[in-house]
Design an enzyme around this catalytic site. Structure first.
Site, PDB file in Angstrom:
ATOM      1  CG  ASP A 107      -2.338  -0.851   0.950  1.00  0.00           C
ATOM      2  OD1 ASP A 107      -2.025  -2.179   0.774  1.00  0.00           O
ATOM      3  OD2 ASP A 107      -3.311  -0.145   0.508  1.00  0.00           O
TER       4      ASP A 107
ATOM      5  CG  ASN B 126       0.305  -5.553   1.517  1.00  0.00           C
ATOM      6  OD1 ASN B 126      -0.411  -4.902   0.897  1.00  0.00           O
ATOM      7  ND2 ASN B 126       0.512  -6.982   1.752  1.00  0.00           N
TER       8      ASN B 126
HETATM    9  O1  MRU Z   1      -7.561  -3.027   3.071  1.00  0.00           O
HETATM   10  P1  MRU Z   1      -7.461  -3.336   1.443  1.00  0.00           P
HETATM   11  O2  MRU Z   1      -8.260  -4.644   0.987  1.00  0.00           O
HETATM   12  O3  MRU Z   1      -7.422  -2.168   0.529  1.00  0.00           O
HETATM   13  O4  MRU Z   1      -5.894  -3.741   1.313  1.00  0.00           O
HETATM   14  C1  MRU Z   1      -5.251  -4.141   0.184  1.00  0.00           C
HETATM   15  C2  MRU Z   1      -3.551  -4.631   0.311  1.00  0.00           C
HETATM   16  O5  MRU Z   1      -3.352  -4.722   1.553  1.00  0.00           O
HETATM   17  C3  MRU Z   1      -3.062  -5.106  -0.964  1.00  0.00           C
HETATM   18  O6  MRU Z   1      -1.980  -6.071  -0.890  1.00  0.00           O
HETATM   19  C4  MRU Z   1      -2.493  -3.560  -1.471  1.00  0.00           C
HETATM   20  O7  MRU Z   1      -3.438  -2.804  -1.329  1.00  0.00           O
HETATM   21  C5  MRU Z   1      -1.880  -3.940  -2.840  1.00  0.00           C
HETATM   22  S1  MRU Z   1      -3.234  -4.330  -4.282  1.00  0.00           S
HETATM   23  C6  MRU Z   1      -2.447  -4.560  -5.764  1.00  0.00           C
END
Ligand code: MRU
Length: 335
Positions: free
Chosen positions: A230, A240
């Site tokens: 993220d 992440n």
């Molecule tokens: O809370 P989320 O579902 O948005 O978290 C998503 C993640 O942690 C993913 O690994 C990250 O955003 C990468 S998506 C290509």
């Protein structure tokens, strides 16, 4: 007007209406939800109906183009941009994409500039995903059993995905024996979304509860871990989905390579290290129980105090390689 297009989780129709695929309802139902106002989209982002770092940045960008086509003026668009930037704090793709859109708002013909910028960001994300998959393929050994966490596929991007994009490419190259999918408590992005995507891609997989990864590695059943990101700080620390750090610690102990796949839109060179990455704290009920299209169930006491960070930070020292669209990096700096 924003041109009509459709990705796995975003759609603008011929009338210029914006829709997102409700990831809350997946895999039981495929419902498209209207997202034509800032309030609507912020609601969808915060409830994770649209989620994944790249795609929330793209959704916010598309909405600005749609709002401009509806006749919103520059002052309202600047304010909308500001509100969207605050929808979720950790994924830096949102801020990075909105910085591009904020420049388009200042153009004389801003409706056209916004439509072009949003479309360009979508195409760019597709190209970034394809380049990550190419780079990542060089690291996958034949007969690999790969563990992945959360969901990083076509639902979370405009393209083939990041870590899942690598897995899809490795499957095409017949390098994968199987993918271990961790269910990813509390919101089950692995159990609901990655398991579904694995099925769609025809990739052999097995689902496990998050805390089963340790015994799996102890038994020598995992050849590599692949996750997304993220936000990546300047020193290579990675925010992440919560549980990623657990896997990185386990991987190091068991001498399993740990790879992070992300587009360059996930880099934050202004952020010196993981400690400076803001981590979203989420609602207590997500941990007290579970909810989805199947209904809601709380098993904990109604008022049970809860710890619920949405993300954790994996220190650079635990990462074997960062796989970006620009190539494979064994150590920072990443560009
Ligand atoms: O809370 P989320 O579902 O948005 O978290 C998503 C993640 O942690 C993913 O690994 C990250 O955003 C990468 S998506 C290509």
């Amino acid at each position: 007007m924003m041109q009509a297009f459709s990705t796995r989780s975003l759609r603008v129709d011929e009338n210029g209406e914006f829709w997102i695929l409700d990831q809350h309802a997946l895999p039981q139902a495929q419902n498209w939800l209207p997202s034509n106002t800032v309030d609507e989209l912020i609601g969808h982002i915060q409830s994770l109906r649209v989620r994944g770092a790249p795609v929330i940045g793209l959704a916010a960008s598309v909405l600005l183009a749609v709002l401009a086509a509806q006749g919103l003026g520059q002052a309202e668009l600047r304010q909308s941009c500001q509100r969207l930037r605050q929808a979720r704090p950790t994924a830096v793709n949102l801020m990075n994409n909105l910085a591009v859109m904020a420049k388009a708002v200042e153009q004389v013909n801003y409706p056209q500039a916004l439509a072009e910028a949003a479309w360009q960001l979508i195409q760019e994300d597709q190209a970034l995903c394809a380049a990550i998959a190419d780079a990542g393929l060089t690291l996958v050994q034949p007969e690999s059993r790969i563990l992945t966490h959360c969901n990083t596929g076509s639902l979370a991007t405009a393209g083939v995905g990041t870590a899942i994009g690598v897995l899809a490419r490795a499957h095409q190259a017949k390098l994968l024996k199987k993918v271990w999918v961790s269910e990813t408590r509390p919101l089950l992005q692995g159990g609901r979304l990655t398991a579904w995507e694995m099925g769609e891609l025809g990739i052999p997989y097995q689902l496990l509860c998050d805390h089963m990864a340790a015994s799996l590695m102890q038994r020598g059943q995992v050849d590599a871990v692949w996750v997304g990101a993220d936000r990546i700080a300047a020193n290579g620390d990675v925010a992440n989905k919560i549980g990623t750090y657990n896997l990185a610690v386990l991987a190091q102990y068991h001498k399993v390579p740990f790879y992070v796949a992300a587009p360059s839109t996930t880099l934050d060179p202004q952020c010196p290290n993981g400690e400076a990455i803001p981590i979203e704290q989420r609602a207590a009920d997500e941990v007290r129980g579970v909810s989805g299209s199947f209904g809601a169930c709380n098993w904990a006491p109604d008022q049970a105090p809860v710890y619920n960070p949405a993300f954790d930070v994996t220190p650079a020292a635990l990462i074997t390689a960062w796989v970006l669209d620009t190539g494979v990096y064994r150590q920072p700096p990443l560009l």
